[in-house]
Write a protein that holds these residues in place. Structure first.
Motif, PDB file in Angstrom:
ATOM      1  N   MET A   1      50.835 -23.016  -2.737  1.00 25.38           N
ATOM      2  CA  MET A   1      49.602 -22.731  -3.466  1.00 25.38           C
ATOM      3  C   MET A   1      48.414 -22.589  -2.506  1.00 25.38           C
TER       4      MET A   1
ATOM      5  N   SER B   1      48.391 -19.368  -0.819  1.00 29.27           N
ATOM      6  CA  SER B   1      48.001 -18.320  -1.755  1.00 29.27           C
ATOM      7  C   SER B   1      46.472 -18.209  -1.793  1.00 29.27           C
ATOM      8  N   TYR B   2      45.806 -19.390  -1.792  1.00 32.50           N
ATOM      9  CA  TYR B   2      44.338 -19.392  -1.790  1.00 32.50           C
ATOM     10  C   TYR B   2      43.786 -18.817  -0.490  1.00 32.50           C
TER      11      TYR B   2
ATOM     12  N   LYS C   1      45.204 -16.701   1.518  1.00 25.36           N
ATOM     13  CA  LYS C   1      45.396 -15.256   1.519  1.00 25.36           C
ATOM     14  C   LYS C   1      44.332 -14.575   0.677  1.00 25.36           C
ATOM     15  N   THR C   2      44.068 -15.172  -0.499  1.00 20.19           N
ATOM     16  CA  THR C   2      43.065 -14.569  -1.385  1.00 20.19           C
ATOM     17  C   THR C   2      41.710 -14.494  -0.688  1.00 20.19           C
TER      18      THR C   2
ATOM     19  N   ARG D   1      41.822 -11.615   1.738  1.00 20.68           N
ATOM     20  CA  ARG D   1      41.877 -10.322   1.062  1.00 20.68           C
ATOM     21  C   ARG D   1      40.532 -10.002   0.422  1.00 20.68           C
ATOM     22  N   ASN D   2      39.867 -11.027  -0.115  1.00 18.44           N
ATOM     23  CA  ASN D   2      38.553 -10.789  -0.718  1.00 18.44           C
ATOM     24  C   ASN D   2      37.533 -10.377   0.328  1.00 18.44           C
TER      25      ASN D   2
ATOM     26  N   ARG E   1      44.350 -15.768 -13.423  1.00 16.28           N
ATOM     27  CA  ARG E   1      44.859 -17.071 -12.966  1.00 16.28           C
ATOM     28  C   ARG E   1      44.905 -18.065 -14.138  1.00 16.28           C
TER      29      ARG E   1
ATOM     30  N   GLN F   1      39.319 -24.024  -5.863  1.00 14.32           N
ATOM     31  CA  GLN F   1      39.571 -22.798  -5.098  1.00 14.32           C
ATOM     32  C   GLN F   1      38.267 -22.186  -4.599  1.00 14.32           C
TER      33      GLN F   1
END
Lengths: 234, 794
Positions: free
Chosen positions: B1, B4-5, B7-8, B11-12, B323, B336
């Motif tokens: 998890m 995943s954060y 990476k986000t 990417r943002n 989400r 997050q």
């Protein structure tokens, strides 16, 4: 699986009170494929949000897997939704910043599934949807049909028992639309309960039965195939 | 998890590079300013802490309530005080006298230099303060009466690589003996010490010369006290009145109070103390001001983050909805987003490090070279920065996190992504706040600049320009004043020569008795010793009577007073009035000089008496023509070398010396200007981002308007009006606050400029124009876009 009784949803603003769903009664059994139809503004989406545990009804009862969830807190609804319900939307609603693989994996992360199991589940799903070669693509790099396949994969990767699809073919041409409907039918045959909102009578005919909504009222039920038939198919 | 954060986040970042850049640049600039200021602050609070017994060391400060002057605090005390404290009080572990000496000529073999870092002290001084002896040791340092301890640089200067211990230095300190034996070598002083000397000699040498430094009648030594463990300064202070009563005449009992100032407070909390040893004196008010500015800059950067994140929330809201739909709890999303903002803040901090590294030398030179901490090696400082960056991330991320995560997934099905009204209002308030700070800083800078202009250009009562001073360090040079004057005046570029104080009065004050209209009174007056022609050379004006003249042999018993003194005494006609000095000598007033400022304009003019006494003149004063200055200086140097071949030639200019009195103010001026620029930059970065966002959002509207015939100008106007209104409101918020704060700052000056309205108007206009420039860039681009493209965007 689902039973609603005298369900009502009212939206209030300062000036207006809108009754989106009025005294609705509906029962959907495990393994059913139900289509909800109705003109724009008739309350289809509101009904879907309540059935999907995204919103709670103003009045009435909602039994999900035998429990009355109408008074559940948001946290309780989230926990229930996470394991049991998958969603498919007209505009796909994939996270643009995540790859195909990551989008499909996301619900499993929230379900707290361990990494090796997760990997196996996502890989299996990619194969099933014929998206393995596209696993590292971002949503924008895919066609509409492919995006919707990813969305369907995401909806069922956690072995969710209820799939709610809101106009899943609305943004697709007929070939891709047919393909998505095929996928849903296969899932239904595999045991998933499916509720689909659609404007298309053709796609509605794929369902066991069709429910009509008009101004928030459920007006008739048109059984296409007997539930018993479906159960026999299993 | 977690991954995943992570990476986000990345990417943002890559999907909205411009906004990321604006946020990160604002944060990096904020942290750069914050780090630099905190380094300065840390240094300021670190003064004297290297002393092992710092917590038990105190300096005796006297409050004097003498007639004729305001009550004043001085950090110079009676010579008899330290021995009395050391022997008679159980609380005191040790006490020492410390006397900074005037500049002396110092010689070893053929090496001779003027030294202005000579001090004398009792041997207990080494027991109180911490010194690092390279050679010799603290207990044996002052075994001989003419012992001197020197620092490493001085040892190298005179003795090269040879061992200095036991060698003899000739020090022309005007004492019984000029030869001093080197008994120890210490490490050079760290900069963060309020004490600073390069040679310290035994107090014995002074005592043998004169009993003046042993009595209760004069203030001539700094007294340091080391308390025993477990004793509080208050316990000792309580006993001071009795000590004074036992040793001072009755008329001084109520005019004197003493208290103990902790060593750690000397550097920052001594602004009001006169006659003090305080190398690189700091001021807690300035430290506070800079901390405030550091916080402002960080807040400005946070505001950019909050505004841009909430404004662009629609873009993230889809992700939030999905989400949540897939089973994320509200709290997950709050974590997050806060995690994201903390990560961003830490990236900003990381980027600020090379910038700090690059700017540190420049910043340090503005700050007078005070920053000596190597922050790379200060783990606690780094941890503090990381903590601050985390808090900044938390604070900046909190509202956006709550705001974003409250997005309801139902909206996903309905396809609605709208900005809430609450968010828009908050954004406006924050923009107003940012520009208030920017306008406030610019206005404040304007007022400081105008006050400093006033200070530099205010007529002082004498002409400070083209006035050269040459220090007269000893009797030999003072004996040659006449000869030097005659030779110098042979050059037509040299207009006048005299001797005396370079700014009209020295640092010393002394008591006199006079018969005024209100009877006999004792008055504490400024003392000034001069040679003939002083007023003419300085460009002072005699308003009553005359100046000293060779035609009046009795002038050695004459005095000139200033207007302030005449006014205090209530004399209508001062000429012929008698002034009696403490030693019983009587002088008659022959002239009154027009009031002049002899110190920085923060101080008012005290009563002043000028005496004719060339033997006590500290400077030769030379009024020169402004043309060809360098050749005149060369000529003066040659003349000096001819008349005094054994004395190195030194000189300076009075206007430079006066300007140096405003070190802190000048620092403030530079830093305010710098930080105002930074504030405007950060605020404009934010404004740029918001305009870019608004323009993007209104692309369709702009297209439609243009299709319907709107001009470029009207589009620019449409996009700019809101921001312009906010900047104007910001001005209205900032001005009263700045007016209040700057009025208070100006209270520091006895002589101050009026705060004029044009500064407010001008600073508003400057910020407004910069904001307009920022806005128009986007607005004009939007206005010029082909409407077809704009509509196709949909």
């Amino acid at each position: 699986m689902i039973r609603i009784a005298d369900l009502k949803k009212v939206y209030r603003t300062d000036e207006v009170e809108t009754i989106a769903v009025a005294n609705a009664n509906l029962r959907v059994d495990v393994g059913e494929f139900v289509a909800i139809m109705g003109p724009s503004g008739s309350g289809k989406t509101t009904l879907l949000t309540i059935l999907g545990l995204l919103d709670s009804p103003t009045e009435g009862e909602y039994y999900f897997l035998g429990n009355d969830v109408s008074q559940y807190s948001e946290k309780q609804r989230t926990a229930l939704r996470r394991r049991n319900i998958g969603f498919v939307f007209q505009n796909f609603n994939l996270i643009n910043e995540m790859t195909v693989y990551e989008n499909i994996e996301l619900p499993l992360l929230y379900m707290g599934i361990g990494s090796s199991e997760r990997k196996a589940m996502v890989t299996e799903m990619l194969e099933k949807m014929r998206m393995t070669t596209r696993r590292n693509h971002l949503p924008q790099q895919l066609s509409g049909g492919q995006q919707q396949r990813v969305a369907v994969a995401r909806a069922v990767v956690g072995r969710q028992r209820l799939i709610l699809a809101d106009e899943p073919t609305g943004n697709l041409d007929s070939r891709n639309g047919d393909e998505v409907m095929n996928l849903l039918a296969q899932l239904n045959e595999g045991g998933a309960t499916i509720i689909i909102v659609t404007h298309s009578t053709e796609y509605a005919s794929w369902a066991n039965r069709t429910v009509q909504l008009y101004d928030g009222h459920l007006v008739n039920e048109n059984v296409t195939r007997g539930v018993e038939d479906v159960l026999e198919l299993r | 998890m977690f991954w995943s954060y992570v990476k986000t986040i990345f990417r943002n970042i890559s999907s909205s590079k411009v906004y990321f850049f604006i946020n990160i640049a604002g944060l990096a600039i904020g942290f750069t300013v914050f780090t630099l200021i905190m380094l300065f602050v840390l240094n300021e609070f670190n003064y004297d802490t290297f002393n092992r017994k710092a917590d038990r060391i105190y300096r005796v400060v006297e409050t004097q309530k003498a007639p004729g002057t305001k009550a004043q605090q001085v950090a110079i005390t009676m010579g008899a005080l330290a021995p009395a404290l050391a022997s008679g009080f159980p609380e005191v572990e040790d006490a020492a006298r410390y006397i900074p000496w005037s500049t002396v000529l110092c010689r070893y073999g053929d090496r001779q230099f003027y030294e202005n870092g000579l001090s004398f002290a009792d041997s207990s001084f080494f027991q109180i303060f911490t010194f690092h002896f390279i050679e010799g040791n603290e207990s044996a340092a002052f075994d001989g009466p003419y012992s001197v301890v020197i620092d490493k640089s001085t040892a190298r200067k005179y003795f090269g690589d040879a061992d200095p211990i036991g060698r003899t230095l000739s020090i022309q300190a005007g004492l019984d003996q000029n030869t001093f034996q080197v008994s120890g070598v210490i490490q050079d002083f760290p900069r963060n010490s309020h004490l600073h000397f390069n040679m310290i000699a035994s107090m014995n040498a002074v005592e043998r010369h004169s009993r003046f430094f042993n009595g209760w009648g004069n203030n001539n030594a700094v007294t340091y006290v080391l308390l025993k463990n477990g004793y509080s300064p208050e316990e000792l202070e309580k006993q001071f009145p009795a000590l004074l009563r036992a040793n001072l005449p009755a008329d001084s009992w109520n005019a004197l109070e003493m208290h103990l100032q902790p060593l750690r407070n000397i550097h920052l909390y001594s602004d009001q103390i006169l006659y003090q040893v305080n190398y690189n004196k700091g001021d807690i008010d300035y430290v506070r001001l800079f901390v405030l500015i550091a916080l402002f800059v960080i807040i400005l950067a946070c505001i950019n983050f909050i505004n841009l994140t909430t404004a662009r929330s629609a873009i993230r809201s889809r992700e939030v909805g999905i989400r949540k739909l897939l089973g994320s709890y509200h709290s997950h999303l709050v974590y997050q987003f806060i995690g994201e903002s903390i990560a961003l803040s830490l990236i900003g901090l990381l980027l600020s490090f090379p910038v700090v590294e690059a700017l540190l030398p420049t910043f340090n030179s503005i700050m007078g070279g005070r920053i000596i901490i190597d922050y790379n090696n200060e783990l606690s400082f780094l941890l503090m920065l990381i903590l601050v960056a985390t808090i900044v991330g938390l604070v900046a991320g909190f509202y956006p996190a709550i705001y974003l995560s409250s997005y309801h997934p139902v909206e996903l099905l309905r396809g609605r992504f709208s900005s809430s009204r609450r968010g828009i209002i908050l954004r406006k308030i924050l923009i107003v706040l940012q520009f208030s700070v920017a306008i406030g800083l610019v206005t404040g800078t304007g007022i400081v600049v105008s006050q400093m202009d006033y200070v530099y250009s205010k007529p002082l009562g004498f002409d400070k320009n083209d006035l050269m001073y040459i220090p007269l360090h000893d009797a030999e040079s003072r004996n040659k004043i006449g000869l030097l004057g005659d030779r110098l005046l042979g050059n037509p570029k040299i207009l006048a020569v005299s001797a005396g104080e370079r700014t009209g009065a020295g640092r010393t004050q002394g008591p006199v008795s006079v018969l005024g209209t209100n009877g006999r009174s004792r008055l504490l007056v400024r003392e000034s010793y001069v040679d003939y022609g002083y007023e003419k050379t300085m460009g002072m004006q005699i308003v009553e009577g005359r100046s000293f003249s060779r035609n009046f042999p009795s002038d050695s018993a004459s005095a000139i007073i200033n207007e302030t003194m005449r006014k205090i005494l209530g004399w209508k006609d001062a000429i012929g009035k008698q002034i009696e000095m403490d030693n019983g000598r009587v002088f008659s007033v022959v002239g009154v000089v027009k009031d002049f400022n002899y110190s920085s304009l923060q101080h008012k003019i005290d009563p002043l008496v000028i005496w004719l006494d060339p033997g006590r003149c500290p400077y030769l004063l030379v009024r020169v023509a402004p043309q060809n200055m360098q050749s005149t200086i060369d000529f003066a140097g040659k003349t000096w070398d001819y008349v005094l071949p054994n004395h190195p030639f030194e000189y300076g200019f009075v206007n430079n010396h006066l300007d140096n009195l405003y070190g802190n103010e000048r620092q403030t001026e530079h830093l305010l200007a710098l930080f105002s620029t930074v504030a405007i930059l950060i605020a404009c970065l934010g404004l740029f981002g918001l305009t870019l966002h608004t323009t993007e959002q209104r692309t369709k509207e702009i297209g439609v308007r243009k299709v319907l015939g709107a001009s470029v100008g009207s589009i620019v106007f449409m996009l700019s009006t809101e921001s312009i209104r906010l900047v104007i409101i910001a001005g209205l918020v900032a001005w009263p606050t700045v007016y209040y704060l700057m009025s208070r700052w100006l209270q520091n000056f006895e002589y101050r400029t009026a705060i004029s309205a044009w500064i407010f108007v001008l600073s508003g206009v400057v910020v407004f124009l910069v904001a307009m420039f920022t806005l128009s860039f986007q607005a004009i681009r939007a206005g010029l876009t082909n409407p077809v493209n704009a509509l196709r965007y949909e």
